[in-house]
Design a protein around this motif. Structure first.
Motif, short mmCIF file in Angstrom:
data_model
loop_
_atom_site.label_atom_id
_atom_site.label_comp_id
_atom_site.label_asym_id
_atom_site.label_seq_id
_atom_site.Cartn_x
_atom_site.Cartn_y
_atom_site.Cartn_z
N ALA A 129 0.83 -1.20 0.00
CA ALA A 129 0.00 0.00 0.00
C ALA A 129 0.86 1.25 0.00
O ALA A 129 0.53 2.25 -0.62
N THR A 130 1.98 1.21 0.71
CA THR A 130 2.85 2.38 0.80
C THR A 130 3.52 2.69 -0.53
O THR A 130 3.61 3.84 -0.94
N MET A 131 3.97 1.67 -1.20
CA MET A 131 4.79 1.87 -2.38
C MET A 131 4.02 1.78 -3.70
O MET A 131 4.52 2.23 -4.74
N ASN A 132 2.84 1.22 -3.69
CA ASN A 132 2.21 0.92 -4.96
C ASN A 132 0.77 1.43 -5.09
O ASN A 132 0.50 2.58 -4.79
N ALA A 133 -0.14 0.56 -5.50
CA ALA A 133 -1.44 0.99 -5.99
C ALA A 133 -2.30 1.73 -4.98
O ALA A 133 -3.09 2.59 -5.36
N ASP A 134 -2.19 1.42 -3.69
CA ASP A 134 -3.07 2.06 -2.71
C ASP A 134 -2.42 3.26 -2.03
O ASP A 134 -2.83 3.66 -0.95
N ARG A 135 -1.42 3.82 -2.65
CA ARG A 135 -0.69 4.93 -2.04
C ARG A 135 -1.61 6.08 -1.64
O ARG A 135 -1.51 6.62 -0.54
N GLY A 136 -2.50 6.47 -2.53
CA GLY A 136 -3.38 7.59 -2.23
C GLY A 136 -4.23 7.35 -1.00
O GLY A 136 -4.39 8.24 -0.17
N LYS A 137 -4.77 6.14 -0.87
CA LYS A 137 -5.60 5.84 0.29
C LYS A 137 -4.78 5.83 1.57
O LYS A 137 -5.22 6.34 2.60
N LEU A 138 -3.59 5.25 1.53
CA LEU A 138 -2.75 5.22 2.71
C LEU A 138 -2.39 6.64 3.15
O LEU A 138 -2.46 6.98 4.33
N ARG A 139 -2.04 7.49 2.20
CA ARG A 139 -1.71 8.87 2.52
C ARG A 139 -2.90 9.57 3.17
O ARG A 139 -2.74 10.38 4.09
N GLY A 140 -4.10 9.27 2.69
CA GLY A 140 -5.28 9.86 3.30
C GLY A 140 -5.47 9.42 4.74
O GLY A 140 -5.84 10.21 5.61
N MET A 141 -5.22 8.13 5.01
CA MET A 141 -5.31 7.63 6.38
C MET A 141 -4.28 8.30 7.28
O MET A 141 -4.57 8.64 8.43
N VAL A 142 -3.07 8.48 6.75
CA VAL A 142 -2.02 9.16 7.50
C VAL A 142 -2.46 10.60 7.79
O VAL A 142 -2.31 11.10 8.92
N ALA A 143 -2.99 11.27 6.78
CA ALA A 143 -3.45 12.65 6.96
C ALA A 143 -4.54 12.73 8.02
O ALA A 143 -4.54 13.63 8.87
N GLU A 144 -5.49 11.79 7.98
CA GLU A 144 -6.55 11.79 9.00
C GLU A 144 -5.97 11.64 10.39
O GLU A 144 -6.40 12.31 11.34
N SER A 145 -4.99 10.75 10.53
CA SER A 145 -4.37 10.54 11.83
C SER A 145 -3.70 11.82 12.33
O SER A 145 -3.84 12.19 13.51
N LEU A 146 -3.00 12.50 11.46
CA LEU A 146 -2.34 13.74 11.85
C LEU A 146 -3.35 14.83 12.19
O LEU A 146 -3.15 15.61 13.13
N LEU A 147 -4.44 14.88 11.46
CA LEU A 147 -5.46 15.89 11.72
C LEU A 147 -6.15 15.70 13.07
O LEU A 147 -6.56 16.67 13.70
#
Length: 200
Positions: free
Chosen positions: A77-95
């Motif tokens: 997920a980090t390196m490939n197809a689900d990158r956008g979704k993982l980044r969104g989850m990271v952003a939600e956590s930071l928010l």
């Protein structure tokens, strides 16, 4: 795309979260307590090499990986197809830990929205630009969305409320085909970057 067409697409019932999504979400919740700096470096990276370096460190937190299958899922997920979704989850956590995001107010819509970080997001430029516009003009609407559980009726209602904003922000003649999970991720990341910029 018309506002009605956007509403029909994003307000429909979302499919159940895939198992990889569940693993990603659990990993992010765990790693958030230990990898704050790497999370921010991931989202702020403006080149592929910067992104991969930060993402690899973030995805390798041993206290949050339970077995090889989890490790594989998060790395994929980090390196490939689900990158956008993982980044969104990271952003939600930071928010969720932000002390300033609720102070953001709606700004007048600009003619152009761009961001250096978009080059590593894994999304099409039009989706990121639409999300950046929404974060600028309707931050409260995005916060309402992020307060809902993914795939829930509350999320559907929140997306419906955001439809006018997204319709206004979407580039002319662009056919939006992002599913709810991907769209939520794009909006979360755009709001994170607006908040991070305002807090500097």
């Amino acid at each position: 795309m018309s506002i009605l067409a956007a509403a029909l697409m994003i307000a429909g019932a979302a499919a159940p979260a895939a198992s990889t999504d569940d693993v990603m979400r659990k990993y992010v919740a765990c790693a958030a307590k230990r990898q704050d700096a790497q999370m921010r470096l991931m989202l702020g990276a403006t080149s592929e090499s910067q992104y991969r370096s930060a993402a690899l460190a973030f995805a390798s937190e041993p206290r949050c990986i339970r077995n090889d299958a989890d490790n594989t899922a998060v790395l994929f997920a980090t390196m490939n197809a689900d990158r956008g979704k993982l980044r969104g989850m990271v952003a939600e956590s930071l928010l969720t830990r932000s002390k300033t995001v609720r102070n953001l107010t709606a700004a007048p819509q600009a003619k152009v929205y761009t961001a250096d970080w978009s080059s590593t997001s894994g999304r099409t430029r039009a989706v990121d630009e639409m999300a950046i516009c929404a974060a600028a003009t309707n931050p409260l609407g995005i916060l309402t969305l992020l307060a809902s559980k993914p795939g829930s009726e509350q999320q559907r209602v929140a997306f419906t409320g955001l439809t006018p904003t997204l319709g206004t922000c979407l580039a002319a003649n662009y056919q939006l085909d992002t599913k709810p999970a991907g769209l939520r991720a794009a909006l979360a990341e755009a709001l994170y970057h607006r908040d991070a910029g305002s807090a500097q």
